[in-house]
Motif scaffolding. Structure first.
Motif, PDB file in Angstrom:
ATOM      1  N   THR A   1     -13.893  38.547  45.921  1.00 14.93           N
ATOM      2  CA  THR A   1     -12.943  38.716  47.019  1.00 14.93           C
ATOM      3  C   THR A   1     -13.524  38.180  48.317  1.00 14.93           C
ATOM      4  O   THR A   1     -14.704  38.417  48.616  1.00 14.93           O
ATOM      5  CB  THR A   1     -12.584  40.207  47.201  1.00 14.93           C
ATOM      6  N   PHE A   2     -12.698  37.492  49.095  1.00 11.50           N
ATOM      7  CA  PHE A   2     -13.082  37.008  50.419  1.00 11.50           C
ATOM      8  C   PHE A   2     -12.110  37.580  51.445  1.00 11.50           C
ATOM      9  O   PHE A   2     -10.912  37.693  51.183  1.00 11.50           O
ATOM     10  CB  PHE A   2     -13.039  35.473  50.473  1.00 11.50           C
ATOM     11  N   ASP A   3     -12.633  37.920  52.616  1.00 11.83           N
ATOM     12  CA  ASP A   3     -11.751  38.474  53.635  1.00 11.83           C
ATOM     13  C   ASP A   3     -12.222  38.089  55.032  1.00 11.83           C
ATOM     14  O   ASP A   3     -13.404  37.832  55.265  1.00 11.83           O
ATOM     15  CB  ASP A   3     -11.681  40.001  53.534  1.00 11.83           C
ATOM     16  N   VAL A   4     -11.266  38.049  55.958  1.00 12.71           N
ATOM     17  CA  VAL A   4     -11.548  37.835  57.369  1.00 12.71           C
ATOM     18  C   VAL A   4     -10.592  38.712  58.158  1.00 12.71           C
ATOM     19  O   VAL A   4      -9.432  38.882  57.782  1.00 12.71           O
ATOM     20  CB  VAL A   4     -11.397  36.347  57.764  1.00 12.71           C
ATOM     21  N   GLY A   5     -11.096  39.333  59.227  1.00 19.31           N
ATOM     22  CA  GLY A   5     -10.250  40.228  60.008  1.00 19.31           C
ATOM     23  C   GLY A   5     -10.921  40.599  61.316  1.00 19.31           C
ATOM     24  O   GLY A   5     -12.053  40.206  61.596  1.00 19.31           O
ATOM     25  N   GLY A   6     -10.192  41.364  62.124  1.00 16.90           N
ATOM     26  CA  GLY A   6     -10.746  41.785  63.397  1.00 16.90           C
ATOM     27  C   GLY A   6      -9.736  42.576  64.190  1.00 16.90           C
ATOM     28  O   GLY A   6      -8.685  42.968  63.692  1.00 16.90           O
ATOM     29  N   LEU A   7     -10.086  42.811  65.454  1.00 21.26           N
ATOM     30  CA  LEU A   7      -9.180  43.535  66.341  1.00 21.26           C
ATOM     31  C   LEU A   7      -9.346  43.066  67.776  1.00 21.26           C
ATOM     32  O   LEU A   7     -10.395  42.538  68.164  1.00 21.26           O
ATOM     33  CB  LEU A   7      -9.386  45.042  66.236  1.00 21.26           C
ATOM     34  N   LYS A   8      -8.294  43.278  68.562  1.00 20.83           N
ATOM     35  CA  LYS A   8      -8.291  43.034  69.993  1.00 20.83           C
ATOM     36  C   LYS A   8      -7.988  44.353  70.670  1.00 20.83           C
ATOM     37  O   LYS A   8      -7.008  45.013  70.346  1.00 20.83           O
ATOM     38  CB  LYS A   8      -7.240  41.977  70.354  1.00 20.83           C
ATOM     39  N   SER A   9      -8.835  44.745  71.620  1.00 23.29           N
ATOM     40  CA  SER A   9      -8.724  46.060  72.233  1.00 23.29           C
ATOM     41  C   SER A   9      -8.450  45.942  73.729  1.00 23.29           C
ATOM     42  O   SER A   9      -9.009  45.075  74.415  1.00 23.29           O
ATOM     43  CB  SER A   9     -10.026  46.843  72.010  1.00 23.29           C
TER      44      SER A   9
END
Length: 277
Positions: free
Chosen positions: A205-213
């Motif tokens: 499995t490969f994943d990319v993600g994040g957040l803006k706060s």
């Protein structure tokens, strides 16, 4: 600098393991899923409020070992009840000197996931609402275990098959902490996985993600993704899983934060087990 480092370099992997286990697929009526995870996280350098990489002094580091528990119950074919809790063991050094870093329970979560639509039972569109509750107080533990206030999260998930062996999960959401200073956060992630054999015993499995706060108090600066008031981070990961039986699997994951603002340049790994019954 010392105060900033102590207040912000804390583990951000409280929830990282669950995304590889549950994703957006419904659990199923009267079915259950339970996972236990052990995650190691390490950080030394970080990106400041201007997105510039900051190299910390020699002997400066933050390390954390987190034990996580996650469970889900299928209330109906479309509705699931989800819960999680984590306990963190932390160690922080500044210039080679060990600092006082609190250890204990972080945030607990309780939520509901509802499948809006199932496309030939191969692809699923779901919504999820979650309540976030701190199992600590900022007065006692400082703000290194979390924001220390109640929060809520809503997200939309689209998951399903790409082919007979490959699958995907796309998520987008909004998180709000109920405090005058917030923060408000926008989250997103994309995961793609594939079976490595015809019996689907092994998968990659490969994943990319994040957040803006966002926060109305720009003086609250954090270089930890879970404690970002004003900033963002983007991280990627790869995981390998083996299914021993239809009810028991083991996964290993490695992750790295490769871009950010008020966020650490951290890395780590997770080993977690999955029980279905």
């Amino acid at each position: 600098m010392k105060k900033l480092y102590l207040l912000t370099l804390v583990t951000f992997i409280m929830h990282c393991s669950t995304q590889y286990v549950y994703a957006g697929w419904p659990i199923g009526k009267y079915r259950h899923i339970f996972t236990s995870s052990l995650t190691y996280y390490s950080s030394k350098n970080y990106w400041d409020k201007n997105g510039k990489k900051v190299i910390t002094p020699s002997g400066t580091s933050f390390n954390a070992l987190t034990i996580g528990l996650y469970g889900g119950v299928g209330i109906s074919r479309r509705l699931d009840l989800l819960a999680s809790v984590a306990y963190a063991l932390q160690n922080s050094k500044f210039g080679g000197v060990t600092q006082s870093t609190p250890t204990g329970f972080g945030d607990a979560t309780l939520g509901l996931s509802y499948n809006i639509a199932a496309f030939k039972y191969k692809r699923f569109l779901s919504v999820q609402g979650t309540v976030i509750a701190p199992l600590y107080t900022v007065e006692r533990a400082g703000n290194t275990l979390g924001y220390g206030v109640l929060g809520a999260e809503g997200k939309l998930m689209y998951s399903g098959e790409i082919s007979s062996k490959a699958y995907f999960n796309i998520e987008g959401g909004y998180r709000r902490y109920f405090d005058d200073k917030g923060p408000n956060q926008i989250l997103g992630s994309i995961t793609i996985g594939t079976a490595l054999d015809d019996r689907k015993k092994n998968q990659l499995t490969f994943d990319v993600g994040g957040l803006k706060s966002y926060s109305n108090n720009e003086n609250l600066i954090s270089v930890n993704p879970n404690l970002v008031y004003n900033g963002y981070y983007v991280k990627g990961g790869v995981s390998y899983g083996h299914k021993f039986t239809n009810k028991f699997s083991v996964f290993g994951n490695a992750f790295y934060t490769f871009a950010g603002q008020n966020a650490p340049q951290g890395y780590g790994g997770t080993v977690f087990t999955v029980f279905k019954f």
